[in-house]
Design a protein around this motif. Structure first.
Motif, mmCIF file in Angstrom:
data_model
loop_
_atom_site.group_PDB
_atom_site.id
_atom_site.type_symbol
_atom_site.label_atom_id
_atom_site.label_comp_id
_atom_site.label_asym_id
_atom_site.label_seq_id
_atom_site.Cartn_x
_atom_site.Cartn_y
_atom_site.Cartn_z
ATOM 1 N N TYR A 4 -31.763 -16.579 -28.688
ATOM 2 C CA TYR A 4 -31.619 -15.163 -28.362
ATOM 3 C C TYR A 4 -30.333 -14.724 -29.042
ATOM 4 O O TYR A 4 -29.240 -15.145 -28.672
ATOM 5 N N PHE A 36 -29.938 -21.067 -20.611
ATOM 6 C CA PHE A 36 -29.561 -21.387 -21.990
ATOM 7 C C PHE A 36 -28.845 -22.724 -22.043
ATOM 8 O O PHE A 36 -28.110 -23.088 -21.127
ATOM 9 N N THR A 61 -32.237 -21.620 -26.056
ATOM 10 C CA THR A 61 -33.019 -21.947 -24.867
ATOM 11 C C THR A 61 -34.205 -22.828 -25.260
ATOM 12 O O THR A 61 -34.543 -22.918 -26.442
ATOM 13 N N LEU A 67 -36.688 -17.769 -21.976
ATOM 14 C CA LEU A 67 -36.064 -16.573 -22.527
ATOM 15 C C LEU A 67 -36.599 -15.325 -21.838
ATOM 16 O O LEU A 67 -35.830 -14.437 -21.465
ATOM 17 N N GLU A 96 -35.030 -12.078 -31.056
ATOM 18 C CA GLU A 96 -35.533 -13.359 -30.581
ATOM 19 C C GLU A 96 -35.956 -14.185 -31.788
ATOM 20 O O GLU A 96 -36.712 -13.712 -32.631
#
Length: 103
Positions: A4, A36, A61, A67, A96
């Motif tokens: 992210y 994360f 992650t 996420l 993303e």
């Protein structure tokens, strides 16, 4: 693995304070969600036409579901903290990313 990525342009007048707040408060708060594995903060080495200083924070992650949980459960509240601390001083965009390969 998913990343992210949040890229933020912050006004020069407050960027040092923002960087310290990110390192000491905001990033640890995001990692404290347990969603994360780690975070990496970098400075974008391009001079922006709009001024300011640009940074990228990459949160890793394990999967898209984790996420999505972060985005649904935590992101709004944590982003509002940043807006409250630095009102009208920054612009952020998020991306993303799916890790395809690591070497």
């Amino acid at each position: 693995m998913y990343i992210y990525n949040v890229t933020t342009n912050i006004e020069k007048a407050v960027h040092k304070e923002w960087v310290e707040w990110m390192k000491e408060t905001h990033i640890p708060n995001i990692l404290a969600t347990g969603k994360f594995l780690n975070a990496k903060m970098t400075q974008v080495m391009v001079e922006e036409e709009m001024g300011g200083v640009t940074y990228s924070v990459q949160y890793t992650t394990v999967d898209k579901q984790t996420l999505e949980q972060y985005l649904e459960e935590d992101s709004t509240h944590l982003f509002q903290q940043e807006q409250k601390k630095f009102p009208n001083k920054f612009v952020s965009i998020s991306t993303e990313l799916k890790v395809v390969s690591e070497h």
